[in-house]
Design an enzyme around this catalytic site. Structure first.
Site, PDB file in Angstrom:
ATOM      1  N   LYS A 296       0.836  -1.202   0.000  1.00  0.00           N
ATOM      2  CA  LYS A 296       0.000   0.000   0.000  1.00  0.00           C
ATOM      3  C   LYS A 296       0.872   1.253   0.000  1.00  0.00           C
ATOM      4  O   LYS A 296       2.097   1.181   0.130  1.00  0.00           O
ATOM      5  CB  LYS A 296      -0.915  -0.017   1.232  1.00  0.00           C
ATOM      6  CG  LYS A 296      -0.184  -0.028   2.566  1.00  0.00           C
ATOM      7  CD  LYS A 296      -1.151  -0.105   3.723  1.00  0.00           C
ATOM      8  CE  LYS A 296      -0.399  -0.133   5.050  1.00  0.00           C
ATOM      9  NZ  LYS A 296      -1.312  -0.119   6.200  1.00  0.00           N
TER      10      LYS A 296
ATOM     11  N   ARG B 144     -10.077   0.011  15.095  1.00  0.00           N
ATOM     12  CA  ARG B 144      -9.795   0.863  13.944  1.00  0.00           C
ATOM     13  C   ARG B 144     -10.609   0.399  12.740  1.00  0.00           C
ATOM     14  O   ARG B 144     -11.466   1.114  12.261  1.00  0.00           O
ATOM     15  CB  ARG B 144      -8.294   0.858  13.644  1.00  0.00           C
ATOM     16  CG  ARG B 144      -7.862   1.876  12.616  1.00  0.00           C
ATOM     17  CD  ARG B 144      -6.366   1.807  12.360  1.00  0.00           C
ATOM     18  NE  ARG B 144      -5.959   0.542  11.753  1.00  0.00           N
ATOM     19  CZ  ARG B 144      -4.741   0.322  11.248  1.00  0.00           C
ATOM     20  NH1 ARG B 144      -3.811   1.272  11.317  1.00  0.00           N
ATOM     21  NH2 ARG B 144      -4.442  -0.839  10.702  1.00  0.00           N
TER      22      ARG B 144
ATOM     23  N   TYR C 124      16.056  30.302   7.608  1.00  0.00           N
ATOM     24  CA  TYR C 124      14.892  30.998   8.150  1.00  0.00           C
ATOM     25  C   TYR C 124      14.990  31.175   9.664  1.00  0.00           C
ATOM     26  O   TYR C 124      15.457  30.279  10.385  1.00  0.00           O
ATOM     27  CB  TYR C 124      13.611  30.230   7.833  1.00  0.00           C
ATOM     28  CG  TYR C 124      13.129  30.411   6.405  1.00  0.00           C
ATOM     29  CD1 TYR C 124      12.780  31.660   5.921  1.00  0.00           C
ATOM     30  CD2 TYR C 124      13.019  29.314   5.559  1.00  0.00           C
ATOM     31  CE1 TYR C 124      12.336  31.823   4.614  1.00  0.00           C
ATOM     32  CE2 TYR C 124      12.573  29.456   4.258  1.00  0.00           C
ATOM     33  CZ  TYR C 124      12.236  30.725   3.790  1.00  0.00           C
ATOM     34  OH  TYR C 124      11.794  30.873   2.495  1.00  0.00           O
TER      35      TYR C 124
ATOM     36  N   MET D 235      11.278  24.461   2.226  1.00  0.00           N
ATOM     37  CA  MET D 235      10.494  23.679   1.270  1.00  0.00           C
ATOM     38  C   MET D 235      11.369  22.878   0.313  1.00  0.00           C
ATOM     39  O   MET D 235      11.093  21.703   0.040  1.00  0.00           O
ATOM     40  CB  MET D 235       9.565  24.590   0.469  1.00  0.00           C
ATOM     41  CG  MET D 235       8.668  23.830  -0.497  1.00  0.00           C
ATOM     42  SD  MET D 235       7.574  24.910  -1.450  1.00  0.00           S
ATOM     43  CE  MET D 235       6.478  25.498  -0.153  1.00  0.00           C
TER      44      MET D 235
END
Length: 339
Positions: A33, A128, A238, A286
């Site tokens: 998956k 779940r 940053y 990013m």
């Protein structure tokens, strides 16, 4: 090249499956998956099918489409999410087998695809997915190709929850004729009493814990775009999160949170120049990260963040997460290389 290269070692993947397969006397499937845990479901499944895997598991029917196109009609493809409203035609076209999770799904499947194969997922304590004890009837398993449940604490071998779920599974499936499955990677490692008729390893195939003996499957090399000297007192990145206490040589490297290098790695991760560790400094942005390479005699054209020097779980520890998240977050900008 301005993006990283993600190397996927299919031989290591197959070796991991073979080792886990030898742990049990039952059939060993494969969970592919989330696009093969981020490494490409088609290529991963094809390699595993070549090694003898005949049963695959995906999360949703949409994931089964590419898998069937790659593998042809022979392998069995189970769908964990079951028979959702809107899945009927795709399940029929693909021959994918839903693992029905509720009385509503059982009714839907019987009404819409009465002659189509199905499996059942029962809840043994994870709360779940799965049919609850109070809704469960052994008669539901008539004609089922598989009855399965999922362990919540298999990565903690001594956790009492494993024994509790095993007992619940035995109680709920007593006397059934349908094949049964309880063990994913962690369950395989718990021992034969958890193996039943099929095991279904996932993360262990791709080099992740709790399979400590797994071979590394993914290697990620990131190109160095630029280097610069930073003086004492100057800041990097940053929010000026890193301020140099002395002169440093800083490499700006292609890769950021848009590529799956999550922001929590800021100031915590390590990259490698060969065997030499190089700390990530400042914040992950990013598209870029900054790495201290002051101690290198020569700055290479790339640095490695996943590979023999550092597993997905070691990198995950630096971010306070798990290897699953690191693998499945790997971005699509990387050039992918299979061997």
């Amino acid at each position: 090249m301005g993006t990283g290269t993600l190397h996927i070692d299919l031989n290591a993947l197959v070796d991991n499956w073979q080792v886990l397969d030898r742990q049990s006397a039952t059939e060993t499937g494969a969970v592919v998956k989330a696009d093969g845990y981020g490494l490409g479901a088609g290529r991963v499944a094809k390699a595993l099918a070549g090694a003898g895997v005949r049963t695959f598991f995906v999360a949703a029917v949409e994931e089964a489409t590419a898998l069937r196109a790659t593998l042809g009609q022979d392998p069995v493809i189970y769908v964990f999410s079951g028979h959702m409203d809107g899945d009927t035609q795709t399940l029929s076209d693909l021959g994918a087998v839903p693992l029905l999770n509720s009385p509503e799904q059982v009714s839907r499947h019987q009404a819409r695809l009465p002659d189509h194969p199905f499996g059942l997922q029962i809840d043994t304590g994870m709360n779940r997915l799965g049919i609850e004890t109070y809704d469960w009837s052994p008669e539901m398993s008539q004609d089922a190709s598989l009855v399965m449940s999922h362990l919540a604490c298999a990565d903690e071998p001594d956790h009492q929850g494993n024994k509790d779920q095993l007992k619940a599974f035995l109680d709920m499936t007593a006397g059934l004729l349908a094949p049964r499955s309880l063990a994913a990677t962690g369950g395989i490692l718990l021992g034969p009493e958890y193996h039943f008729d099929m095991t279904r390893p996932g993360i262990g195939l791709f080099g992740g814990l709790p399979f400590e003996g797994a071979k590394a499957v993914a290697r990620l090399d990131l190109p160095v775009i630029q280097t610069r000297t930073v003086k004492a007192g100057e800041a990097v990145g940053y929010a000026k999160a890193f301020i140099a206490d002395k002169p440093h040589t800083i490499a700006t490297v292609a890769g950021g949170y848009a590529d799956g290098l999550i922001r929590a790695l800021s100031g915590n991760a390590t990259l490698y120049a060969g065997e030499t560790p190089c700390p990530l400094i400042g914040r992950v942005s990013m598209d870029l990260i900054t790495v201290d390479v002051t101690h290198l005699d020569t700055v290479p054209d790339h640095l490695t963040i996943l590979g023999p020097q550092q597993s997905v779980d070691t990198l995950a520890d630096a971010a306070g997460t798990i290897g699953y998240e690191i693998l499945t977050s790997l971005g699509h900008r990387y050039k992918r290389s299979y061997s």
